[in-house]
Design an enzyme around this catalytic site. Structure first.
Site, PDB file in Angstrom:
ATOM      1  N   GLU A 160       0.905  -1.044   0.208  1.00  0.00           N
ATOM      2  CA  GLU A 160       0.064  -0.053   0.053  1.00  0.00           C
ATOM      3  C   GLU A 160       0.887   1.485  -0.035  1.00  0.00           C
ATOM      4  O   GLU A 160       1.768   1.336   0.700  1.00  0.00           O
ATOM      5  CB  GLU A 160      -0.890  -0.078   1.287  1.00  0.00           C
ATOM      6  CG  GLU A 160      -1.783   1.250   1.249  1.00  0.00           C
ATOM      7  CD  GLU A 160      -2.667   1.450   2.397  1.00  0.00           C
ATOM      8  OE1 GLU A 160      -3.439   0.878   2.733  1.00  0.00           O
ATOM      9  OE2 GLU A 160      -2.085   2.455   3.217  1.00  0.00           O
ATOM     10  N   HIS A 169      -7.922   2.866  -3.952  1.00  0.00           N
ATOM     11  CA  HIS A 169      -8.962   3.115  -2.986  1.00  0.00           C
ATOM     12  C   HIS A 169      -9.808   4.233  -3.223  1.00  0.00           C
ATOM     13  O   HIS A 169      -9.565   5.229  -3.606  1.00  0.00           O
ATOM     14  CB  HIS A 169      -8.228   3.527  -1.699  1.00  0.00           C
ATOM     15  CG  HIS A 169      -7.333   2.539  -0.955  1.00  0.00           C
ATOM     16  ND1 HIS A 169      -6.838   2.436   0.492  1.00  0.00           N
ATOM     17  CD2 HIS A 169      -6.976   1.430  -1.463  1.00  0.00           C
ATOM     18  CE1 HIS A 169      -6.163   1.502   0.331  1.00  0.00           C
ATOM     19  NE2 HIS A 169      -5.936   0.852  -0.673  1.00  0.00           N
ATOM     20  N   ASP A 204     -13.589   8.262   7.009  1.00  0.00           N
ATOM     21  CA  ASP A 204     -14.006   8.345   8.238  1.00  0.00           C
ATOM     22  C   ASP A 204     -15.013   9.446   8.695  1.00  0.00           C
ATOM     23  O   ASP A 204     -15.511   9.776   9.634  1.00  0.00           O
ATOM     24  CB  ASP A 204     -12.674   8.644   8.975  1.00  0.00           C
ATOM     25  CG  ASP A 204     -12.027   7.484   9.517  1.00  0.00           C
ATOM     26  OD1 ASP A 204     -12.684   6.518   9.565  1.00  0.00           O
ATOM     27  OD2 ASP A 204     -10.703   7.529   9.569  1.00  0.00           O
TER      28      ASP A 204
END
Ligand code: FAD
Length: 294
Positions: free
Chosen positions: A18, A84, A116
């Site tokens: 990642e 992502h 989030d």
């Protein structure tokens, strides 16, 4: 190629990474420098994180460029990339346009996340939207050209911070899989038992898709506080003590590498087909780990 195909074809444990997009105003050189070194380990795929706007009023991310980076890596290295994608901050219409960009670029994989910033939307809605596009269902068009995305979702061996308990969290994870997710990547963990128990619990409720473990080598003393507070994970006492004993940051770095080697070897010995490494912008520690185990 789809992540699930990489896993199905694997005849030894694969690796993936990642990476983070560079800060706004920087070039991609840091990413190319990293991959010029890490490509030695033939990564099956590379995930590129997505960063929401730090300030709602400023409609800009500090780390833009996720999709461009994915395309550039595929173009330069011929390695599959996984952008992502967050659903919390975008309308369905904007997401559809992003999905069309990804489809036209020939990107086969997406990690579908909530992000989030809100409790009113969930990653499952993004999974459903991608899955609809895979069936040619656009927001305002039925029977359009179908995409063929392989969909990944996040899983939390130590539970997601909002979830009342791990069982509830896993039931929602199962819903994401039912909605079309093809595999799961876990949050980082420093105690392999957490991962093994998580996989066991997932299998018990009927989650059958691959569950890819995520490993992050600790690289500074400071992370003993920042990793638990940012990622809601626990650090084992033994690792804390090893780090506290370290005389300087260089020896902390070494402890982080050795711990990750130990974790990786145990995962491999337990038949794990792929290990995902969180680079967080560093590659020399990941290089040392992989040199030791591959
Ligand atoms: P969800 O699946 O929506 O879950 C969030 C919470 O809601 C959980 O507590 C879950 O139990 C609960 N829940 C799920 N579905 C439902 C439902 N239908 N009804 C009620 N409750 C539900 N963040 C970024 O900003 N950028 C990134 O690039 C990024 N990459 C990540 C990569 C990985 C591998 C992981 C593990 C996390 C990543 N994150 C990233 C963090 C992630 O965005 C946050 O953890 C976020 O808070 C939750 O995202 P999710 O996709 O797990 O959400």
């Amino acid at each position: 190629m789809k992540i699930i195909e990489h896993i199905a074809n694997a005849n030894k444990t694969l690796v993936s990474f990642e990476i983070l997009p560079p800060l706004r105003g920087k070039s991609m050189d840091s990413i190319f420098n990293m991959l010029n070194i890490l490509k030695e380990f033939n990564p099956a795929f590379i995930n590129v994180t997505y960063h929401k706007n730090e300030k709602e009023e400023l409609n800009m991310s500090r780390r833009p460029g996720t999709i461009g980076i994915c395309a550039a890596i595929m173009n330069k290295y011929n390695i599959d990339t996984v952008p992502h994608l967050l659903c919390a901050n975008f309308s369905k219409e904007i997401i559809e346009d992003l999905l069309i960009d990804l489809y036209f670029l020939g990107i086969d994989n997406i990690l579908a996340l909530r992000g989030d910033s809100t409790k009113y939307n969930h990653a499952i809605n993004l999974v459903k939207q991608i899955n609809y596009l895979n069936k040619g269902k656009y927001i305002y068009i039925e029977g359009g050209q179908s995409s063929n995305f392989c969909i990944g979702v996040a899983g939390y061996p130590e539970k997601h911070f909002e979830s009342p308990n791990i069982e509830t969290d896993i039931l929602y994870l199962k819903e994401k899989v039912k909605a079309g997710a093809n595999y799961i990547i876990t949050q980082m963990f420093f105690d392999n038992k957490k991962y093994f128990h998580f996989v066991e619990k997932c299998r018990k409720v009927g989650i059958k898709v691959p569950i890819i473990p995520g490993i992050k080598p600790i690289s500074s003393k400071y992370q003993l506080n920042t990793l638990p507070s940012n990622f809601y994970i626990k650090i084992p006492e033994e690792l804390i003590q090893e780090i506290k004993k370290s005389k300087n940051e260089q020896s902390v770095y070494k402890v982080g590498i050795e711990w990750a080697i130990k974790q990786s070897k145990e995962l491999i010995n337990n038949g794990v087909k792929i290990i995902h490494y969180y680079t967080m912008g560093k590659h020399d520690n990941i290089y040392c780990i992989l040199k030791e185990i591959y």
